[in-house]
Design a protein around this motif. Structure first.
Motif, PDB file in Angstrom:
ATOM      1  N   LEU A  32      -3.490   4.977  -3.476  1.00 44.20           N
ATOM      2  CA  LEU A  32      -2.626   3.862  -3.538  1.00 44.20           C
ATOM      3  C   LEU A  32      -2.451   3.416  -2.027  1.00 44.20           C
ATOM      4  O   LEU A  32      -2.712   2.474  -1.582  1.00 44.20           O
ATOM      5  CB  LEU A  32      -1.318   4.086  -3.923  1.00 44.20           C
ATOM      6  N   THR A  35      -5.476   1.788  -0.269  1.00 46.87           N
ATOM      7  CA  THR A  35      -5.734   0.409  -0.628  1.00 46.87           C
ATOM      8  C   THR A  35      -4.702  -0.505   0.274  1.00 46.87           C
ATOM      9  O   THR A  35      -4.699  -1.593  -0.333  1.00 46.87           O
ATOM     10  CB  THR A  35      -5.886   0.412  -1.968  1.00 46.87           C
ATOM     11  N   MET A  37      -1.321   0.066  -0.117  1.00 49.58           N
ATOM     12  CA  MET A  37       0.112   0.045  -0.857  1.00 49.58           C
ATOM     13  C   MET A  37       1.104   0.950  -0.144  1.00 49.58           C
ATOM     14  O   MET A  37       0.750   1.700   0.403  1.00 49.58           O
ATOM     15  CB  MET A  37      -0.041   0.310  -2.440  1.00 49.58           C
ATOM     16  N   ARG A  57       5.057  -0.556  -3.578  1.00 47.71           N
ATOM     17  CA  ARG A  57       4.949  -2.051  -3.355  1.00 47.71           C
ATOM     18  C   ARG A  57       3.280  -2.526  -2.830  1.00 47.71           C
ATOM     19  O   ARG A  57       2.681  -1.828  -1.978  1.00 47.71           O
ATOM     20  CB  ARG A  57       5.876  -2.453  -2.144  1.00 47.71           C
ATOM     21  N   ASP A  58       2.937  -3.426  -3.598  1.00 41.87           N
ATOM     22  CA  ASP A  58       1.605  -3.957  -3.111  1.00 41.87           C
ATOM     23  C   ASP A  58       1.912  -5.517  -2.752  1.00 41.87           C
ATOM     24  O   ASP A  58       2.081  -6.507  -3.653  1.00 41.87           O
ATOM     25  CB  ASP A  58       0.590  -3.913  -4.752  1.00 41.87           C
ATOM     26  N   VAL A  63       5.341  -2.250  -8.090  1.00 45.48           N
ATOM     27  CA  VAL A  63       4.205  -1.502  -8.895  1.00 45.48           C
ATOM     28  C   VAL A  63       4.966  -0.081  -9.432  1.00 45.48           C
ATOM     29  O   VAL A  63       5.080   0.611  -8.725  1.00 45.48           O
ATOM     30  CB  VAL A  63       2.914  -1.340  -8.153  1.00 45.48           C
ATOM     31  N   CYS A  65       3.843   3.215 -11.514  1.00 40.36           N
ATOM     32  CA  CYS A  65       2.652   3.670 -11.711  1.00 40.36           C
ATOM     33  C   CYS A  65       2.832   4.885 -12.386  1.00 40.36           C
ATOM     34  O   CYS A  65       3.425   5.630 -12.023  1.00 40.36           O
ATOM     35  CB  CYS A  65       1.989   3.810 -10.322  1.00 40.36           C
ATOM     36  N   ASP A 113       0.928  -0.173 -13.628  1.00 44.94           N
ATOM     37  CA  ASP A 113      -0.722   0.581 -13.445  1.00 44.94           C
ATOM     38  C   ASP A 113      -0.643   2.091 -13.937  1.00 44.94           C
ATOM     39  O   ASP A 113       0.378   2.698 -14.048  1.00 44.94           O
ATOM     40  CB  ASP A 113      -0.939   0.540 -11.778  1.00 44.94           C
ATOM     41  N   GLN A 131      -4.904  -1.810 -12.944  1.00 46.77           N
ATOM     42  CA  GLN A 131      -3.744  -2.709 -12.680  1.00 46.77           C
ATOM     43  C   GLN A 131      -3.429  -3.406 -13.930  1.00 46.77           C
ATOM     44  O   GLN A 131      -4.168  -3.763 -14.582  1.00 46.77           O
ATOM     45  CB  GLN A 131      -4.106  -3.512 -11.659  1.00 46.77           C
TER      46      GLN A 131
END
Length: 134
Positions: A32, A35, A37, A57-58, A63, A65, A113, A131
């Motif tokens: 994560l 990427t 996040m 947080r994206d 999010v 998960c 996710d 996702q």
């Protein structure tokens, strides 16, 4: 001579199962953050409602998960782990998180996710991030 009864598959001791889950969650956090996040919490509990493995947080999206780690040859592939019942529980947990951390959903909303981690007998773990599974 007596023999012990045969079992289909040996049961995994609770300590080993917890270690496997912790290892998988660590891999998930690395995926994560790689990427972009931001991880806000790990293993966050909401009373009897249960636990969120990772809250992140994206961008402007919250999010929730779920992380499932399995060894190769396990009964169920990790990506098949979110049943409708589990999805409903994750939605309730997301509402609990929002209630305890400031109210309404962020502008980007809430996304659930799943990160599935498959540990082969040899080689690197296979990490799959799906996702919006629920």
């Amino acid at each position: 001579m007596t023999t012990k009864p045969q079992h289909d598959a040996p049961r995994q001791p609770a300590l080993a199962k917890n270690a496997l889950g912790t290892y998988g969650e660590g891999l998930a956090v690395r995926r994560l953050t790689a990427t972009g996040m931001t991880v806000l919490a790990r293993n966050w509990r909401c009373g009897r409602a249960g636990e969120i493995d990772i809250v992140a947080r994206d961008g402007d999206t919250l999010v929730i998960c779920e992380v499932k780690t399995r060894r190769e040859g396990a009964f169920q592939h990790p990506m098949a782990a979110v049943t409708p019942t589990k999805a409903d529980r994750l939605k309730r947990l997301a509402a609990c998180w929002l209630d305890r951390h400031g109210g309404p959903p962020p502008p980007g909303g809430v996304r659930i996710d799943l990160i599935g981690i498959l540990l082969p007998r040899r080689g690197a773990p296979v990490v799959t991030h799906a996702q919006g599974v629920a």
